[in-house]
Motif scaffolding. Structure first.
Motif, PDB file in Angstrom:
ATOM      1  N   SER A 522      24.830  37.554  47.002  1.00 16.41           N
ATOM      2  CA  SER A 522      25.110  38.991  47.051  1.00 16.41           C
ATOM      3  C   SER A 522      24.487  39.669  45.843  1.00 16.41           C
ATOM      4  CB  SER A 522      26.628  39.233  47.053  1.00 16.41           C
ATOM      5  OG  SER A 522      27.201  38.762  45.840  1.00 16.41           O
ATOM      6  N   ASN A 523      24.544  40.983  45.832  1.00 22.94           N
ATOM      7  CA  ASN A 523      24.016  41.741  44.695  1.00 22.94           C
ATOM      8  C   ASN A 523      24.759  41.383  43.403  1.00 22.94           C
ATOM      9  OD1 ASN A 523      22.146  43.080  46.288  1.00 22.94           O
ATOM     10  ND2 ASN A 523      23.506  44.797  46.709  1.00 22.94           N
ATOM     11  N   ASN A 524      26.072  41.201  43.502  1.00 22.41           N
ATOM     12  CA  ASN A 524      26.856  40.849  42.310  1.00 22.41           C
ATOM     13  C   ASN A 524      26.452  39.487  41.768  1.00 22.41           C
ATOM     14  OD1 ASN A 524      28.315  43.227  42.366  1.00 22.41           O
ATOM     15  ND2 ASN A 524      30.023  42.369  43.516  1.00 22.41           N
ATOM     16  N   THR A 525      26.249  38.528  42.682  1.00 25.59           N
ATOM     17  CA  THR A 525      25.847  37.185  42.257  1.00 25.59           C
ATOM     18  C   THR A 525      24.514  37.236  41.528  1.00 25.59           C
ATOM     19  OG1 THR A 525      27.016  36.152  44.105  1.00 25.59           O
ATOM     20  CG2 THR A 525      25.257  34.862  43.074  1.00 25.59           C
ATOM     21  N   MET A 526      23.557  37.953  42.103  1.00 22.27           N
ATOM     22  CA  MET A 526      22.233  38.007  41.495  1.00 22.27           C
ATOM     23  C   MET A 526      22.235  38.821  40.202  1.00 22.27           C
ATOM     24  SD  MET A 526      20.728  35.953  43.294  1.00 22.27           S
ATOM     25  CE  MET A 526      19.376  36.038  42.125  1.00 22.27           C
ATOM     26  N   GLU A 527      23.062  39.855  40.131  1.00 23.14           N
ATOM     27  CA  GLU A 527      23.127  40.648  38.892  1.00 23.14           C
ATOM     28  C   GLU A 527      23.682  39.792  37.750  1.00 23.14           C
ATOM     29  OE1 GLU A 527      22.596  43.675  36.269  1.00 23.14           O
ATOM     30  OE2 GLU A 527      21.824  43.469  38.319  1.00 23.14           O
ATOM     31  N   SER A 528      24.647  38.928  38.059  1.00 21.04           N
ATOM     32  CA  SER A 528      25.173  38.028  37.037  1.00 21.04           C
ATOM     33  C   SER A 528      24.082  37.101  36.518  1.00 21.04           C
ATOM     34  CB  SER A 528      26.335  37.200  37.605  1.00 21.04           C
ATOM     35  OG  SER A 528      27.426  38.032  37.954  1.00 21.04           O
ATOM     36  N   ALA A 529      23.263  36.592  37.437  1.00 20.36           N
ATOM     37  CA  ALA A 529      22.164  35.704  37.045  1.00 20.36           C
ATOM     38  C   ALA A 529      21.129  36.450  36.205  1.00 20.36           C
ATOM     39  CB  ALA A 529      21.509  35.096  38.282  1.00 20.36           C
ATOM     40  N   ILE A 530      20.821  37.682  36.586  1.00 18.28           N
ATOM     41  CA  ILE A 530      19.837  38.490  35.849  1.00 18.28           C
ATOM     42  C   ILE A 530      20.326  38.756  34.422  1.00 18.28           C
ATOM     43  CG2 ILE A 530      18.774  40.782  35.724  1.00 18.28           C
ATOM     44  CD1 ILE A 530      18.771  40.743  38.836  1.00 18.28           C
ATOM     45  N   GLN A 531      21.600  39.095  34.303  1.00 16.06           N
ATOM     46  CA  GLN A 531      22.147  39.380  32.976  1.00 16.06           C
ATOM     47  C   GLN A 531      22.204  38.123  32.116  1.00 16.06           C
ATOM     48  OE1 GLN A 531      22.622  42.364  31.702  1.00 16.06           O
ATOM     49  NE2 GLN A 531      21.897  43.173  33.656  1.00 16.06           N
ATOM     50  N   TYR A 532      22.481  36.981  32.726  1.00 18.85           N
ATOM     51  CA  TYR A 532      22.497  35.721  31.978  1.00 18.85           C
ATOM     52  C   TYR A 532      21.090  35.405  31.468  1.00 18.85           C
ATOM     53  CZ  TYR A 532      23.802  30.940  30.700  1.00 18.85           C
ATOM     54  OH  TYR A 532      24.045  29.787  30.008  1.00 18.85           O
ATOM     55  N   GLU A 533      20.099  35.588  32.326  1.00 19.99           N
ATOM     56  CA  GLU A 533      18.712  35.354  31.916  1.00 19.99           C
ATOM     57  C   GLU A 533      18.317  36.277  30.769  1.00 19.99           C
ATOM     58  OE1 GLU A 533      14.421  35.203  34.203  1.00 19.99           O
ATOM     59  OE2 GLU A 533      15.709  36.958  34.500  1.00 19.99           O
ATOM     60  N   LYS A 534      18.681  37.540  30.889  1.00 12.44           N
ATOM     61  CA  LYS A 534      18.353  38.517  29.845  1.00 12.44           C
ATOM     62  C   LYS A 534      19.046  38.158  28.532  1.00 12.44           C
ATOM     63  CE  LYS A 534      18.374  43.507  28.944  1.00 12.44           C
ATOM     64  NZ  LYS A 534      18.735  44.840  29.480  1.00 12.44           N
ATOM     65  N   PHE A 535      20.289  37.720  28.615  1.00 11.46           N
ATOM     66  CA  PHE A 535      21.070  37.329  27.439  1.00 11.46           C
ATOM     67  C   PHE A 535      20.390  36.176  26.703  1.00 11.46           C
ATOM     68  CE2 PHE A 535      24.616  34.627  25.835  1.00 11.46           C
ATOM     69  CZ  PHE A 535      25.117  35.490  24.873  1.00 11.46           C
ATOM     70  N   LEU A 536      19.974  35.155  27.440  1.00 14.97           N
ATOM     71  CA  LEU A 536      19.287  34.024  26.829  1.00 14.97           C
ATOM     72  C   LEU A 536      17.923  34.429  26.278  1.00 14.97           C
ATOM     73  CD1 LEU A 536      19.988  31.093  29.335  1.00 14.97           C
ATOM     74  CD2 LEU A 536      21.010  31.430  27.094  1.00 14.97           C
ATOM     75  N   ASN A 537      17.217  35.239  27.035  1.00 14.39           N
ATOM     76  CA  ASN A 537      15.861  35.616  26.631  1.00 14.39           C
ATOM     77  C   ASN A 537      15.866  36.388  25.320  1.00 14.39           C
ATOM     78  OD1 ASN A 537      13.026  35.651  27.110  1.00 14.39           O
ATOM     79  ND2 ASN A 537      13.185  37.776  27.765  1.00 14.39           N
ATOM     80  N   GLU A 538      16.824  37.288  25.160  1.00 10.28           N
ATOM     81  CA  GLU A 538      16.917  38.046  23.921  1.00 10.28           C
ATOM     82  C   GLU A 538      17.180  37.120  22.734  1.00 10.28           C
ATOM     83  OE1 GLU A 538      16.308  41.270  23.158  1.00 10.28           O
ATOM     84  OE2 GLU A 538      15.512  41.283  25.197  1.00 10.28           O
ATOM     85  N   PHE A 539      18.010  36.114  22.945  1.00 11.44           N
ATOM     86  CA  PHE A 539      18.276  35.146  21.884  1.00 11.44           C
ATOM     87  C   PHE A 539      16.995  34.397  21.515  1.00 11.44           C
ATOM     88  CE2 PHE A 539      19.145  30.612  21.002  1.00 11.44           C
ATOM     89  CZ  PHE A 539      19.709  30.749  19.748  1.00 11.44           C
ATOM     90  N   PHE A 540      16.271  33.917  22.517  1.00 12.44           N
ATOM     91  CA  PHE A 540      15.029  33.186  22.251  1.00 12.44           C
ATOM     92  C   PHE A 540      14.014  34.068  21.514  1.00 12.44           C
ATOM     93  CE2 PHE A 540      16.109  30.520  26.184  1.00 12.44           C
ATOM     94  CZ  PHE A 540      16.610  29.490  25.414  1.00 12.44           C
ATOM     95  N   LEU A 541      13.892  35.324  21.941  1.00  7.81           N
ATOM     96  CA  LEU A 541      12.937  36.231  21.298  1.00  7.81           C
ATOM     97  C   LEU A 541      13.318  36.503  19.847  1.00  7.81           C
ATOM     98  CD1 LEU A 541      12.387  38.792  24.217  1.00  7.81           C
ATOM     99  CD2 LEU A 541      10.793  37.035  23.437  1.00  7.81           C
ATOM    100  N   ASN A 542      14.614  36.656  19.593  1.00  6.51           N
ATOM    101  CA  ASN A 542      15.067  36.893  18.219  1.00  6.51           C
ATOM    102  C   ASN A 542      14.801  35.678  17.330  1.00  6.51           C
ATOM    103  OD1 ASN A 542      16.007  39.535  18.590  1.00  6.51           O
ATOM    104  ND2 ASN A 542      17.982  38.815  19.360  1.00  6.51           N
ATOM    105  N   VAL A 543      15.060  34.488  17.855  1.00  8.27           N
ATOM    106  CA  VAL A 543      14.815  33.272  17.060  1.00  8.27           C
ATOM    107  C   VAL A 543      13.319  33.124  16.780  1.00  8.27           C
ATOM    108  CG1 VAL A 543      14.905  30.747  17.090  1.00  8.27           C
ATOM    109  CG2 VAL A 543      16.876  32.081  17.871  1.00  8.27           C
TER     110      VAL A 543
END
Length: 812
Positions: A522-543
C-alpha cells in the motif's frame, strides 16, 4: 640456561673453584652478561653446575640465584629439598577460563512442524534448496515478488551472513492447464483478428459469446470472482451500446469499425473463451503451446534482474524434463503407489497413507478431502466428470494426464499425454538434489495440495520419510488490504510497481515485514520504506562528509571521551541484537529497527559534537557506517563495492564518481563560502542571492546538495538527481507557503497583491536549503526564535495554501 644451539656455556672454570662462595660469585658474574632463561629445558651444562652448587646462591648474587631457582623449578620432583619449594620461584599462576555464554543458534519456522526449529543442514555447511518457480503465462506480479524477493533475502543471509554453501534450484512451469488454455485462446483470437471481421460480425460474435459468460456469472457464488465478472460484463455492455446504436442509425463504415474495435478490445476475454470452446480442440501443434511460456519466462527473468534477485544455480523447465518425469511416474507405479486409468496415471493416496513410515498431507492434514482445493490442484482442463470418475478416490491426484484434443502431448508407456502439475517438481528436484533436500520453499497458498502431493509422491519414489527437512512458506500479499489474485484481475505487475518505486525501496518494504506473514502492499507501506531509505542515506552522506574533512594520519585517531565510549557500547549492543534477530527465523523487521536505533544514536552524537563546534570521532563513525552498509549489502539492498552508503551513479560508478567529483566540489564550496562571507560583510544581497541560486537551482540538477550551517563548513552531498528535484519542488512549495502566509496576514490590511509580493520578497535576502528565510533584506541573520515562529506559521497555513492553489487552478 642454554638454548638448543648454545655452545658458549663454558663452565669448566667453575670446577677448579673449591670454595662455595667463590663459585657462586663467579657464576653470578658469568651470567650477568649472558641469557640464562632462553629455553625451557635445562642443558647438560645447567645440570652439572646446578649439582656442583648444592644449595641456592646468596641473595645478593641476583643472576645466579634467579638461574638456580629457574633450573630448580624445572627439575622439581617428589624428592626436591623443601627449601626449594618456597614461594619465590617464578611459576605461572593458576588460570581460569571465562564462563562465556552460549551463542544463539539459527532457527527457521518449519511448516512441517509449525514451529521454529534449529537449522541443521544434512551435510555440514552445504545447503540444498529447491524453490517452486512461476507458471509463465502472463506478466509477473507483486505476488511473485513477495515470494522471490523474500527467498532472495533469506538466501543471501544464509550465504553471506551465516556462511552456508547454498545450492539453489528453481523450476519454470511451462506445461500447465493455464498455459494450454491461454495459448489456445491467444492463438484463436489472433486468427480471428487476422480475418478482419466486419463490425456486424464482431457485434454478432460478442453477443453470442456473452450468453455463456452471463450464465457463468449467474452461477458464480464466490464474491470476489463475481465482482470481477460483473466489472468485465459492465465494460462490455458500455462498449456494446455505441456500436449497436451506430449499426441502427446506418453510420459510416469508418465509425462502425472504430466502435467495433473498441468492443473487440473490451470483450476479448469473453470472445477468446467462446472461440476456445468452439475451436480449441483443433489446435494441435506443440509449438503453439511453447511460444507463450517462452516469452513470459523472458519477461520474468527481466523482472527478477530489475528487482536485484539472484538467479538460481540451476533452472529446470518442465518441457525439458518430460523423459525424467515419465521414469519418475513409472517407479511410483512399480513401488505400488500409482495406478493407470484410461491412459492417465493417478497417485493412490489411501495406499500411501496406510503404508509403514508414510503419511499423506504432512503440511496441512486438516485439508484432506477439500475438493475445491484438490480440483484447483488438478487444473481447469482436468476436472471434467469423465476425468474425475477415473480415480479410485477423490483424494487421488494425477501424475500423468492423457492428452485430449487441443492439448500438447508426449509419448509414454500409457499413451500420449502430459505431466501432472505436482509431479514436475518432484522429478526435477529429485534429478538435481537427490533423495533429500535441506530446504523447500514456496508461497503459503501452495502448501495444500501442491506441496503435500509433492511430498507424498517423492517419498513414494525414494521410499523415505524425509524428502524435505525444512519447508519454508512466504506469507500472502494484499493490495491496500484486499486479496491479490491474477485470476480475479486484481494484481499489480512488477513493472508497474517499479515505475512507482525503486527496487531498493520495494526490498526495504519486504525487509520491514516478516517473510512468513501477510504483507500489505500500500501507499503507507511504501512511504515507510522510502522514509527509512532517506533516513539511512542522510546518515551515510553525513559520515562521508566528515571523512572527507582533511586531517593528518595521527589526527584520524582521537581520544575517546564518554560520548564515544557510550556510542561504541551502543554499536556493539545493537550489532548483537541484529545477530539475535537474524538467528530468530531471520527476523529482518527487528534487525532493521535495531539498525535504525543505532543510526539515531549516531545522529545524536554527531549533532552534539556539531553544537559544541567539535569534530566527531571519524574512526568510530566509519566503523558504524561500514557495518550498516555491509548489512544492507547482505540483505541485497545495496549493490556495488563502495564501502559506505548507497550508490550515487549507475552500478559500479559511485566510488569513481565521488572520488573524481568531490575535490572539485570542495573548491567550489570553499570559493562560494568565501564569497558569501564578503557579501555579508559588505551587505551585497544580490551576491548572496546568487550563492543561494547556485545551491538551490544549479547544483540539484547535477545531483549535488549543499547544506549551509552557520559557523561551520558547508556540507557537500552527492544525491540521486531525481531525489534532489523532488526536494527542490518541496522547497519551492514551502517558500510559496511562507509568502502566501504573509500575504494572508497582509490581506486583512487591504494591501494589494502586487504590493504584498514586493514587500515580502524585499523583506528577506536569503533562504536556507529547506526554504526557510535566514537573512533579512540587510543581510542580517534572523534569530532562531523568529525562524521557529515562521515554521509554526507554515504548518498552520498549509491547508490555506493548498486551498489557494486549488482556487487558482479553478480561476477563482
Amino acid at each position: 640456561m642454554a638454548s638448543a644451539g648454545d655452545q658458549a656455556f663454558d663452565y669448566g672454570f667453575l670446577l677448579g673453584i673449591t670454595e662455595e662462595l667463590q663459585t657462586s660469585q663467579a657464576l653470578n658474574e658469568y651470567l650477568s652478561c649472558r641469557s640464562y632463561v632462553a629455553g625451557f629445558c635445562p642443558s647438560a651444562a645447567d645440570a652439572e653446575v646446578f649439582a656442583l652448587l648444592g644449595r641456592p646462591p646468596l641473595l645478593h648474587h641476583v643472576h645466579a640465584l634467579r638461574w638456580y631457582r629457574h633450573i630448580a623449578a624445572l627439575q622439581l620432583g617428589p624428592e626436591t629439598p623443601p627449601e626449594l619449594c618456597r614461594k619465590g620461584k617464578r611459576l605461572l599462576p593458576p588460570w581460569s577460563p571465562p564462563t562465556g555464554s552460549e551463542p544463539p543458534k539459527l532457527k527457521l519456522y518449519n511448516s512441517l512442524t509449525r514451529n521454529k526449529e534449529v537449522f541443521v543442514p544434512q551435510n555440514g555447511k552445504r545447503v540444498l534448496w529447491y524453490c517452486c518457480g512461476p507458471t509463465v503465462y502472463d506478466a509477473s506480479h507483486m505476488g511473485h515478488a513477495r515470494s522471490y524477493i523474500s527467498f532472495d533475502i533469506l538466501r543471501r543471509i544464509l550465504m553471506n551472513y551465516f556462511r552456508y554453501d547454498v545450492f539453489y534450484c528453481m523450476n519454470i512451469t511451462d506445461i500447465d492447464d493455464k498455459i494450454i488454455r491461454r495459448a489456445r485462446q491467444n492463438y484463436l483470437l489472433e486468427q480471428y483478428r487476422q480475418k478482419k471481421p466486419t463490425a456486424s460480425q464482431i457485434l454478432k460474435d460478442v453477443l453470442t459469446s456473452r450468453e455463456p459468460f452471463q450464465a457463468k456469472l449467474a452461477e458464480t457464488t464466490d464474491p470476489d470472482k463475481k465482482q470481477m465478472l460483473e466489472k468485465l460484463d459492465s465494460a462490455v455492455s458500455a462498449a456494446l451500446g455505441p456500436l449497436q446504436g451506430a449499426v441502427e442509425s446506418g453510420t459510416s463504415d469508418a465509425v462502425l469499425l472504430n466502435h467495433a474495435q473498441v468492443l473487440l478490445e473490451e470483450a476479448k476475454d469473453l470472445l477468446s473463451d467462446w472461440l476456445d470452446s468452439q475451436f480449441g480442440s483443433q489446435v494441435t501443434e506443440n509449438s503453439i503451446f511453447s511460444l507463450l511460456p517462452k516469452y513470459w519466462e523472458g519477461e520474468y527473468h527481466k523482472d527478477m534482474e530489475a528487482l536485484n534477485v539472484l538467479p538460481p544455480d540451476v533452472l529446470t523447465r518442465v518441457s525439458e524434463y518430460v523423459p525424467e518425469i515419465v521414469d519418475f511416474v513409472k517407479k511410483i507405479v512399480d513401488n505400488g503407489y500409482g495406478y493407470e486409468s484410461n491412459g492417465s496415471v493417478y497417485f493412490d493416496t489411501a495406499k500411501f497413507d496406510s503404508s509403514h513410515n508414510h503419511s499423506y498431507a504432512k503440511l496441512v492434514p486438516e485439508a484432506v478431502g477439500d475438493q475445491k482445493a484438490l480440483e484447483e490442484g488438478e487444473g481447469d482442463l482436468s476436472i471434467s466428470a469423465d476425468r474425475l470418475s477415473e480415480k479410485r478416490s477423490q483424494n487421488d491426484f494425477a501424475l500423468w494426464k492423457a492428452s485430449k484434443p487441443g492439448e500438447p502431448s508426449w509419448e509414454s508407456p500409457w499413451g500420449k499425454g502430459r505431466p501432472g502439475w505436482h509431479i514436475e517438481c518432484s522429478a526435477m528436484a529429485g534429478s538435481i538434489l537427490g533423495e533429500s533436500m535441506d530446504i523447500h520453499g514456496g508461497g503459503f497458498d501452495l502448501r495444500f495440495p501442491h506441496h503435500d502431493n509433492e511430498l507424498a509422491q517423492s517419498e513414494a519414489y525414494f521410499e523415505n520419510d524425509h524428502w524435505v527437512r525444512y519447508f519454508l512458506h512466504t506469507g500472502h500479499l494484499t493490495i491496500a488490504g484486499c486479496k491479490m489474485s491474477k485470476s480475479l484481475k486484481n494484481f499489480i505487475t512488477i513493472k508497474d510497481a517499479l515505475a512507482k518505486n525503486t527496487a531498493r525501496q520495494l526490498r526495504l518494504a519486504f525487509l520491514m515485514h516478516s517473510w512468513k506473514d501477510t504483507l500489505d502492499y500500500s501507499n503507507n507501506t511504501m512511504e515507510s520504506a522510502i522514509q527509512y531509505e532517506k533516513f539511512l542515506n542522510e546518515f551515510f552522506l553525513n559520515v562521508k562528509d566528515i571523512l572527507r574533512t582533511p586531517t593528518d594520519i595521527t589526527g584520524q585517531f582521537e581520544k575517546w571521551e564518554a560520548a564515544e565510549i557510550d556510542l561504541n557500547k551502543s554499536f556493539y549492543g545493537k550489532r548483537s541484537a541484529v545477530h539475535e534477530a537474524l538467528c530468530d527465523n531471520i527476523d529482518t523487521r527487528t534487525a532493521l529497527e535495531e539498525m535504525r536505533a543505532l543510526v539515531s544514536h549516531s545522529n545524536s552524537y554527531m549533532a552534539s559534537r556539531k553544537s559544541a563546534r567539535l569534530m566527531p570521532n571519524r574512526t568510530l563513525l566509519q566503523t558504524i557506517a561500514v557495518y550498516l552498509t555491509d548489512m544492507l549489502k547482505t540483505f541485497g539492498a545495496i549493490e556495488g563495492t563502495e564501502a559506505i552508503g548507497f550508490p550515487v551513479g549507475g552500478n559500479g560508478e559511485s566510488a569513481d564518481l565521488e572520488s573524481t567529483v568531490m575535490p572539485y566540489l570542495r573548491v567550489l564550496s570553499d570559493f562560494r563560502e568565501g564569497v558569501r562571507k564578503i557579501a555579508r560583510e559588505q551587505k551585497v544581497t544580490d551576491i548572496l542571492k546568487l550563492c543561494d541560486s547556485v545551491r538551490d537551482e544549479t547544483l540539484p540538477d547535477l545531483g549535488v546538495r549543499l547544506e549551509d550551517h552557520e559557523g561551520l563548513p558547508t556540507v557537500m552531498k552527492l544525491v540521486d538527481r531525481e531525489t534532489l528535484l523532488k526536494e527542490k519542488e518541496e522547497k519551492r512549495k514551502r517558500v510559496c507557503l511562507f509568502l502566501f502566509a504573509q500575504m494572508a496576514k497582509l490581506a486583512k490590511m487591504k494591501i494589494p497583491p502586487s504590493e504584498m509580493f514586493r514587500s515580502e520578497l524585499d523583506k528577506y535576502s536569503a533562504f536556507d536549503d529547506k526554504g526557510f528565510p535566514t537573512h533579512d533584506s540587510e543581510g542580517k541573520e534572523i534569530s532562531k526564535g523568529q525562524i521557529k515562529k515562521l515554521r509554526k506559521l507554515y504548518e498552520v497555513q498549509e491547508k490555506l495554501y493548498n486551498d489557494y492553489l486549488q482556487m487558482s487552478q479553478n480561476g477563482s
